[in-house]
Motif scaffolding. Structure first.
Motif, PDB file in Angstrom:
ATOM      1  N   VAL A   1      75.069  51.472 -70.356  1.00  0.00           N
ATOM      2  CA  VAL A   1      75.424  50.288 -71.140  1.00  0.00           C
ATOM      3  C   VAL A   1      75.934  50.774 -72.496  1.00  0.00           C
ATOM      4  N   LEU A   2      77.205  50.486 -72.779  1.00  0.00           N
ATOM      5  CA  LEU A   2      77.837  50.930 -74.018  1.00  0.00           C
ATOM      6  C   LEU A   2      78.484  49.748 -74.719  1.00  0.00           C
ATOM      7  N   GLY A   3      78.597  49.846 -76.033  1.00  0.00           N
ATOM      8  CA  GLY A   3      79.227  48.785 -76.811  1.00  0.00           C
ATOM      9  C   GLY A   3      78.973  48.966 -78.290  1.00  0.00           C
TER      10      GLY A   3
ATOM     11  N   VAL B   1      70.630  53.271 -69.334  1.00  0.00           N
ATOM     12  CA  VAL B   1      70.753  54.304 -70.360  1.00  0.00           C
ATOM     13  C   VAL B   1      71.761  53.828 -71.400  1.00  0.00           C
ATOM     14  N   THR B   2      71.386  53.932 -72.665  1.00  0.00           N
ATOM     15  CA  THR B   2      72.257  53.531 -73.770  1.00  0.00           C
ATOM     16  C   THR B   2      72.318  54.653 -74.791  1.00  0.00           C
ATOM     17  N   GLY B   3      73.118  54.431 -75.823  1.00  0.00           N
ATOM     18  CA  GLY B   3      73.185  55.384 -76.919  1.00  0.00           C
ATOM     19  C   GLY B   3      71.990  55.330 -77.840  1.00  0.00           C
ATOM     20  N   GLY B   4      71.054  54.418 -77.566  1.00  0.00           N
ATOM     21  CA  GLY B   4      69.778  54.410 -78.261  1.00  0.00           C
ATOM     22  C   GLY B   4      69.773  53.800 -79.641  1.00  0.00           C
TER      23      GLY B   4
ATOM     24  N   MET C   1      73.681  48.645 -77.817  1.00  0.00           N
ATOM     25  CA  MET C   1      72.721  49.631 -77.307  1.00  0.00           C
ATOM     26  C   MET C   1      71.306  49.061 -77.331  1.00  0.00           C
ATOM     27  N   GLU C   2      70.950  48.439 -78.435  1.00  0.00           N
ATOM     28  CA  GLU C   2      69.633  47.806 -78.544  1.00  0.00           C
ATOM     29  C   GLU C   2      69.471  46.726 -77.489  1.00  0.00           C
ATOM     30  N   ALA C   3      70.515  45.922 -77.299  1.00  0.00           N
ATOM     31  CA  ALA C   3      70.437  44.832 -76.323  1.00  0.00           C
ATOM     32  C   ALA C   3      70.170  45.368 -74.919  1.00  0.00           C
ATOM     33  N   GLY C   4      70.816  46.509 -74.569  1.00  0.00           N
ATOM     34  CA  GLY C   4      70.594  47.101 -73.259  1.00  0.00           C
ATOM     35  C   GLY C   4      69.155  47.557 -73.067  1.00  0.00           C
ATOM     36  N   ASN C   5      68.635  48.276 -74.046  1.00  0.00           N
ATOM     37  CA  ASN C   5      67.235  48.709 -73.954  1.00  0.00           C
ATOM     38  C   ASN C   5      66.284  47.519 -73.990  1.00  0.00           C
ATOM     39  N   ARG C   6      66.657  46.496 -74.721  1.00  0.00           N
ATOM     40  CA  ARG C   6      65.792  45.323 -74.857  1.00  0.00           C
ATOM     41  C   ARG C   6      65.689  44.553 -73.539  1.00  0.00           C
TER      42      ARG C   6
ATOM     43  N   CYS D   1      60.327  47.296 -67.731  1.00  0.00           N
ATOM     44  CA  CYS D   1      60.811  48.500 -67.071  1.00  0.00           C
ATOM     45  C   CYS D   1      61.237  49.550 -68.083  1.00  0.00           C
ATOM     46  N   ARG D   2      61.447  50.755 -67.569  1.00  0.00           N
ATOM     47  CA  ARG D   2      61.837  51.872 -68.418  1.00  0.00           C
ATOM     48  C   ARG D   2      63.320  51.815 -68.754  1.00  0.00           C
ATOM     49  N   SER D   3      63.691  52.440 -69.862  1.00  0.00           N
ATOM     50  CA  SER D   3      65.098  52.648 -70.188  1.00  0.00           C
ATOM     51  C   SER D   3      65.215  53.892 -71.055  1.00  0.00           C
ATOM     52  N   ILE D   4      66.410  54.462 -71.047  1.00  0.00           N
ATOM     53  CA  ILE D   4      66.681  55.723 -71.726  1.00  0.00           C
ATOM     54  C   ILE D   4      67.529  55.464 -72.966  1.00  0.00           C
ATOM     55  N   GLY D   5      67.264  56.212 -74.031  1.00  0.00           N
ATOM     56  CA  GLY D   5      68.094  56.187 -75.232  1.00  0.00           C
ATOM     57  C   GLY D   5      68.576  57.583 -75.554  1.00  0.00           C
ATOM     58  N   LEU D   6      69.881  57.769 -75.661  1.00  0.00           N
ATOM     59  CA  LEU D   6      70.471  59.062 -76.011  1.00  0.00           C
ATOM     60  C   LEU D   6      71.037  58.958 -77.427  1.00  0.00           C
TER      61      LEU D   6
END
Length: 293
Positions: free
Chosen positions: A73-75, A152-155, A160-165, A172-177
């Motif tokens: 997820v990018l933006g 996975v987002t840019g963290g 990026m926040e919206a994807g992890n949120r 569930c789990r999510s990754i931040g790079l």
């Protein structure tokens, strides 16, 4: 036989100086084990070593976590939740009211109004990530979230926040790079032991791609465009296997990039336009991703 210290050929040794010298030896940088010599590791000479570590550390941790597939997820980092965007607009309006002739403040108000309009994409990204993250639980209640593709987002902030949120909402789990740049701390919704910080953008993008089974790109700036073209190029030349690449917000993307003009100019093949698809709702985007499972 007399010791060397009593040999008349050598000067009388000062035990205090000997002790000081030994202390300097054991505390010198050269005596440190390499992994403890942070000055060396952080020096330009060791750039190759640091790059290898940035490849290996996330790889090891993600393997330990049992994560075999991801959805990227990018933006834009500047796209906020609507309430935050409206607050920012209000602050700019107050500043303009105090100095109504300021061209700079007028420009800031115009941009803030546009970011309020774009805030809808924050909700869309959050909903999309929720749908993806819930997928494993929907298939089989006995499965945990790790059985489904992991977001996975840019963290950072914004999309990026919206994807992890969205993943966080689903439990569930999510990754931040994350990348080590000013003013971009990790957002608070990443799974703590799946948040990684990188020195090198190229290696960060490597970890975005290597487990991905899909990518969705929301409106964004230079960073989003860079990441989008990286993914499209890898697909075009066949380095990355086939996967759905979704440009979310057809009106935005059709104004930003004229792919038809590129094809008509002979700079990309007509078939290259099939490497990506457009979507305008979270469920539409999720359906495009889900088709391959």
């Amino acid at each position: 036989m007399s010791s060397a210290s009593s040999d008349s050929r050598f000067p009388v040794e000062d035990k205090r100086l000997i002790a000081q010298n030994l202390d300097q030896i054991v505390n010198s940088d050269t005596y440190k084990l390499v992994q403890h010599d942070l000055d060396l590791i952080n020096s330009p000479t060791m750039r190759g070593v640091k790059m290898l570590l940035e490849v290996g550390k996330p790889e090891l941790r993600l393997e330990e976590a049992g994560i075999t597939s991801t959805v990227i997820v990018l933006g834009g980092a500047r796209i906020q939740e609507r309430s935050e965007a409206e607050l920012s607009l209000a602050n700019h309006l107050n500043a303009l009211a105090a100095d109504p002739d300021s061209a700079l403040l007028q420009r800031k108000v115009y941009q803030a109004r546009r970011l309020v309009d774009l805030s809808c994409y924050y909700d869309d990204a959050r909903e999309f990530a929720f749908l993806v993250s819930s997928h494993g639980q929907q298939k089989d209640k006995a499965l945990d979230c790790g059985s489904s593709p992991v977001i996975v987002t840019g963290g950072g902030p914004g999309i990026m926040e919206a994807g992890n949120r969205g993943a966080f909402d689903a439990g569930c789990r999510s990754i931040g790079l994350n990348i080590d740049i000013p003013n971009e701390p990790p957002n608070p919704f990443i799974t703590p032991d799946l948040c990684f910080k990188f020195n090198y953008l190229s290696l960060r993008k490597h970890h975005f791609i290597m487990r991905s089974v899909g990518a969705i790109l929301f409106p964004g700036g230079f960073g989003t465009l860079d990441e989008m073209f990286e993914i499209l190029t890898l697909r075009q030349v066949g380095v990355k296997s086939a996967m759905p690449i979704i440009l979310f917000g057809s009106e935005y993307w059709s104004r930003i990039i004229d792919f038809e003009f590129m094809a008509n100019s002979g700079l990309i093949d007509d078939e290259d336009r099939q490497l990506f698809q457009y979507a305008d709702t979270a469920i539409e985007a999720w359906d495009l991703i889900r088709e391959q499972f």
